[in-house]
Design an enzyme around this catalytic site. Sequence first.
Site, short mmCIF file in Angstrom:
data_model
loop_
_atom_site.label_atom_id
_atom_site.label_comp_id
_atom_site.label_asym_id
_atom_site.label_seq_id
_atom_site.Cartn_x
_atom_site.Cartn_y
_atom_site.Cartn_z
N GLU A 155 -2.55 30.71 13.17
CA GLU A 155 -3.01 30.77 11.78
C GLU A 155 -4.15 31.76 11.60
O GLU A 155 -4.22 32.46 10.58
CB GLU A 155 -3.43 29.38 11.30
CG GLU A 155 -2.29 28.38 11.23
CD GLU A 155 -1.19 28.78 10.25
OE1 GLU A 155 -1.49 29.52 9.28
OE2 GLU A 155 -0.04 28.34 10.44
N GLU A 208 0.18 33.41 0.06
CA GLU A 208 -0.57 34.16 1.06
C GLU A 208 -0.65 35.65 0.74
O GLU A 208 -1.56 36.34 1.20
CB GLU A 208 0.06 33.97 2.45
CG GLU A 208 -0.17 32.59 3.03
CD GLU A 208 0.34 32.48 4.45
OE1 GLU A 208 1.02 33.41 4.92
OE2 GLU A 208 0.04 31.46 5.09
N GLU A 239 -3.27 12.19 6.78
CA GLU A 239 -3.46 13.57 7.23
C GLU A 239 -4.69 13.68 8.11
O GLU A 239 -5.79 13.27 7.74
CB GLU A 239 -3.61 14.52 6.05
CG GLU A 239 -3.76 15.96 6.52
CD GLU A 239 -4.11 16.93 5.40
OE1 GLU A 239 -3.76 18.11 5.54
OE2 GLU A 239 -4.72 16.51 4.40
N ARG A 272 0.85 -1.19 0.00
CA ARG A 272 0.00 0.00 0.00
C ARG A 272 0.89 1.24 0.00
O ARG A 272 1.64 1.47 0.95
CB ARG A 272 -0.93 0.02 1.22
CG ARG A 272 -1.94 -1.13 1.25
CD ARG A 272 -2.97 -0.97 0.16
NE ARG A 272 -3.93 -2.07 0.12
CZ ARG A 272 -3.93 -3.03 -0.79
NH1 ARG A 272 -2.98 -3.06 -1.72
NH2 ARG A 272 -4.85 -3.96 -0.78
N PRO A 304 -8.43 9.43 3.51
CA PRO A 304 -7.77 8.26 4.11
C PRO A 304 -7.44 7.14 3.14
O PRO A 304 -6.77 6.18 3.53
CB PRO A 304 -8.76 7.79 5.18
CG PRO A 304 -10.08 8.30 4.72
CD PRO A 304 -9.79 9.61 4.04
N GLY A 305 -7.87 7.27 1.89
CA GLY A 305 -7.48 6.27 0.91
C GLY A 305 -6.02 6.36 0.50
O GLY A 305 -5.46 5.40 -0.02
N ARG A 350 -4.31 27.32 -4.92
CA ARG A 350 -3.79 26.00 -4.57
C ARG A 350 -3.23 25.35 -5.83
O ARG A 350 -3.99 24.99 -6.74
CB ARG A 350 -4.88 25.13 -3.94
CG ARG A 350 -5.34 25.62 -2.58
CD ARG A 350 -4.21 25.62 -1.58
NE ARG A 350 -4.67 25.90 -0.23
CZ ARG A 350 -3.86 25.97 0.82
NH1 ARG A 350 -2.56 25.79 0.67
NH2 ARG A 350 -4.35 26.21 2.02
N ALA A 409 -6.16 28.33 8.00
CA ALA A 409 -5.66 26.99 8.29
C ALA A 409 -4.15 26.96 8.18
O ALA A 409 -3.54 27.85 7.59
CB ALA A 409 -6.27 25.97 7.33
N LEU A 434 -0.40 24.12 8.93
CA LEU A 434 0.19 22.83 9.28
C LEU A 434 0.51 22.74 10.76
O LEU A 434 0.88 23.73 11.40
CB LEU A 434 1.49 22.62 8.48
CG LEU A 434 1.36 22.61 6.97
CD1 LEU A 434 2.73 22.66 6.33
CD2 LEU A 434 0.59 21.38 6.51
N GLU A 489 -3.53 34.72 8.94
CA GLU A 489 -4.29 34.71 7.69
C GLU A 489 -5.51 35.62 7.71
O GLU A 489 -5.96 36.05 6.64
CB GLU A 489 -4.71 33.28 7.34
CG GLU A 489 -3.53 32.38 7.03
CD GLU A 489 -3.92 31.05 6.42
OE1 GLU A 489 -5.12 30.72 6.41
OE2 GLU A 489 -3.01 30.34 5.96
#
Length: 201
Positions: free
Chosen positions: A95, A147, A122, A39, A117-118, A66, A78, A80, A99
């Site tokens: 954040e 930004e 994260e 996997r 989740p496939g 993005r 948002a 990390l 932002e």
Amino acid sequence: MSAVEHRYELLARTERYRGRIFEVVSDEVTMPGGGTAVRDHVRHVGAVAVVALDDAGQVVLIRQYRHPVGRHLWELPAGLTDVAGEDPAVTAGRELAEEADLTAGQLDVLVDLHSSPGFTNELVRVFLARDLADVPAERRHERRDEEADLQVVRIDLDEAAGMVLNGEITNASAVAGLLAAAHARGLGRSALRRTDAPLPR
């Protein structure tokens, strides 16, 4: 009576790529009924997002470019969770300030989500921020790169939820956060988790 779940055991891991935010690995994993399978997946540092809700019932949305999707998206403030040992609530507050130029007097956990989740582990923790106040102009963050192009708007929460339903908002944490905020609005603070609630494992 519940069925017995297979215990998927990791037999071997091969690292394919390592960067600052994520790594790509190939895992050999045991499968039900015997045998193994490989996997490939992305191991990610995780993230936080913030539904900032003001006293007028408006939420803060940002519009940001993005590159993987090649366009601007409506999103929540948002970032990390890439500072070792930092409380996610602290990350969320930073954040929000960087932002949206805002601070929050009240912060609660709204929803946790595995973004996809496939192929990745994260985990995004989405907070609900209230009692908003402006960051003083002299203490505001200087925005760079993508930004520097941010648009920051406030719109009614119901309108934002409508943007989710009509396909204008597709960012996963924004979709989950806005719909959760719309649902939680009438439930009261006691229905929400505290900022120190454990992350899903």
